[in-house]
Design a protein around this motif. Structure first.
Motif, PDB file in Angstrom:
ATOM      1  N   THR A 132       0.862  -1.175   0.000  1.00 33.07           N
ATOM      2  CA  THR A 132       0.000   0.000   0.000  1.00 33.07           C
ATOM      3  C   THR A 132       0.898   1.224   0.000  1.00 33.07           C
ATOM      4  OG1 THR A 132      -1.701  -1.174   1.261  1.00 33.07           O
ATOM      5  CG2 THR A 132      -1.849   1.241   1.190  1.00 33.07           C
ATOM      6  N   ARG A 133       0.654   2.112  -0.950  1.00 31.74           N
ATOM      7  CA  ARG A 133       1.389   3.369  -1.039  1.00 31.74           C
ATOM      8  C   ARG A 133       0.366   4.504  -1.009  1.00 31.74           C
ATOM      9  NH1 ARG A 133       6.565   2.856  -1.862  1.00 31.74           N
ATOM     10  NH2 ARG A 133       6.806   4.942  -2.735  1.00 31.74           N
ATOM     11  N   VAL A 134       0.811   5.687  -0.584  1.00 28.18           N
ATOM     12  CA  VAL A 134      -0.075   6.845  -0.455  1.00 28.18           C
ATOM     13  C   VAL A 134       0.446   7.973  -1.324  1.00 28.18           C
ATOM     14  CG1 VAL A 134      -1.037   8.534   1.161  1.00 28.18           C
ATOM     15  CG2 VAL A 134      -0.643   6.181   1.910  1.00 28.18           C
ATOM     16  N   VAL A 135      -0.442   8.615  -2.061  1.00 31.77           N
ATOM     17  CA  VAL A 135      -0.078   9.761  -2.891  1.00 31.77           C
ATOM     18  C   VAL A 135       0.045  10.991  -1.993  1.00 31.77           C
ATOM     19  CG1 VAL A 135      -0.760  11.245  -4.820  1.00 31.77           C
ATOM     20  CG2 VAL A 135      -1.282   8.783  -4.880  1.00 31.77           C
ATOM     21  N   VAL A 136       1.181  11.686  -2.099  1.00 37.54           N
ATOM     22  CA  VAL A 136       1.432  12.904  -1.317  1.00 37.54           C
ATOM     23  C   VAL A 136       2.050  13.964  -2.209  1.00 37.54           C
ATOM     24  CG1 VAL A 136       1.778  11.652   0.854  1.00 37.54           C
ATOM     25  CG2 VAL A 136       3.743  12.181  -0.588  1.00 37.54           C
ATOM     26  N   ARG A 137       1.941  15.202  -1.766  1.00 37.92           N
ATOM     27  CA  ARG A 137       2.697  16.280  -2.406  1.00 37.92           C
ATOM     28  C   ARG A 137       4.110  16.226  -1.831  1.00 37.92           C
ATOM     29  NH1 ARG A 137      -1.925  20.586  -1.982  1.00 37.92           N
ATOM     30  NH2 ARG A 137      -2.967  20.226  -3.959  1.00 37.92           N
ATOM     31  N   ARG A 138       5.085  16.134  -2.707  1.00 42.95           N
ATOM     32  CA  ARG A 138       6.469  15.929  -2.318  1.00 42.95           C
ATOM     33  C   ARG A 138       6.970  16.976  -1.317  1.00 42.95           C
ATOM     34  NH1 ARG A 138       7.774  15.478  -7.012  1.00 42.95           N
ATOM     35  NH2 ARG A 138       7.901  13.244  -7.284  1.00 42.95           N
ATOM     36  N   ALA A 139       6.805  18.260  -1.621  1.00 41.33           N
ATOM     37  CA  ALA A 139       7.338  19.334  -0.766  1.00 41.33           C
ATOM     38  C   ALA A 139       6.680  19.332   0.613  1.00 41.33           C
ATOM     39  CB  ALA A 139       7.150  20.689  -1.441  1.00 41.33           C
ATOM     40  N   GLU A 140       5.370  19.164   0.653  1.00 40.88           N
ATOM     41  CA  GLU A 140       4.666  19.161   1.938  1.00 40.88           C
ATOM     42  C   GLU A 140       5.046  17.937   2.772  1.00 40.88           C
ATOM     43  OE1 GLU A 140       0.504  19.712   1.162  1.00 40.88           O
ATOM     44  OE2 GLU A 140       0.906  21.508  -0.007  1.00 40.88           O
ATOM     45  N   PHE A 141       5.255  16.825   2.104  1.00 39.88           N
ATOM     46  CA  PHE A 141       5.678  15.625   2.811  1.00 39.88           C
ATOM     47  C   PHE A 141       7.055  15.835   3.437  1.00 39.88           C
ATOM     48  CE2 PHE A 141       7.805  11.507   2.955  1.00 39.88           C
ATOM     49  CZ  PHE A 141       6.887  10.764   3.693  1.00 39.88           C
TER      50      PHE A 141
END
Length: 146
Positions: A132-141
């Motif tokens: 299971t992977r989660v989509v995130v905004r790179r900079a905010e993560f």
């Protein structure tokens, strides 16, 4: 099938979603290959004392296949991060052997992407499971990283 951010999940208030809309279709497929070296063994990785492909390296290969399945389907500022791994490692693979991991997006749940994965070598199945992977905004993560 398309996945959407569930209502009520917001970063800074009711109008700023963590990720706008996840536009990834189920059924997409990715693969990754590895020629096993001494650096990939359980002995080298500290996960055992035998010189065969280590489970941590096999997990990473399956994650690589899952990433490749969705890499060109995300927005430029988005990426996926690992959330859960369920992998059964059923056969040893020697140094010098090739292993191929394959990942297929089975279902979506909001920002969560669930993949069915398998890995095989010349002798047959090496491992199988789900990621299971989660989509995130790179900079905010990265801002949240400790």
């Amino acid at each position: 099938m398309r996945a959407y951010l569930p209502p009520g999940i917001f970063r800074d208030g009711p109008r700023t979603p963590i990720v706008d809309i996840v536009l990834v279709t189920t059924g997409v497929h990715g693969a990754a290959e590895l020629l096993v070296t001494d650096a990939d063994t359980a002995l080298a990785l500290g996960s055992g004392d035998v010189a065969v492909l280590g489970t941590p390296r096999l997990v990473a290969l399956c994650e690589q296949a899952a990433c490749s399945a969705v890499a060109d389907r995300l927005k430029p500022d988005e990426t996926t991060v690992g959330l859960r791994v369920e992998l059964t490692h059923v056969a040893p693979t020697r140094v010098g052997s090739s292993v191929r991991a394959e990942a297929t997006l089975e279902r979506t749940d909001g920002r969560r992407l669930v993949f069915t994965v398998s890995a095989s070598d010349a002798c047959g199945l090496v491992a199988a499971g789900k990621l299971t992977r989660v989509v995130v905004r790179r900079a905010e993560f990265m801002e949240k990283a400790r």
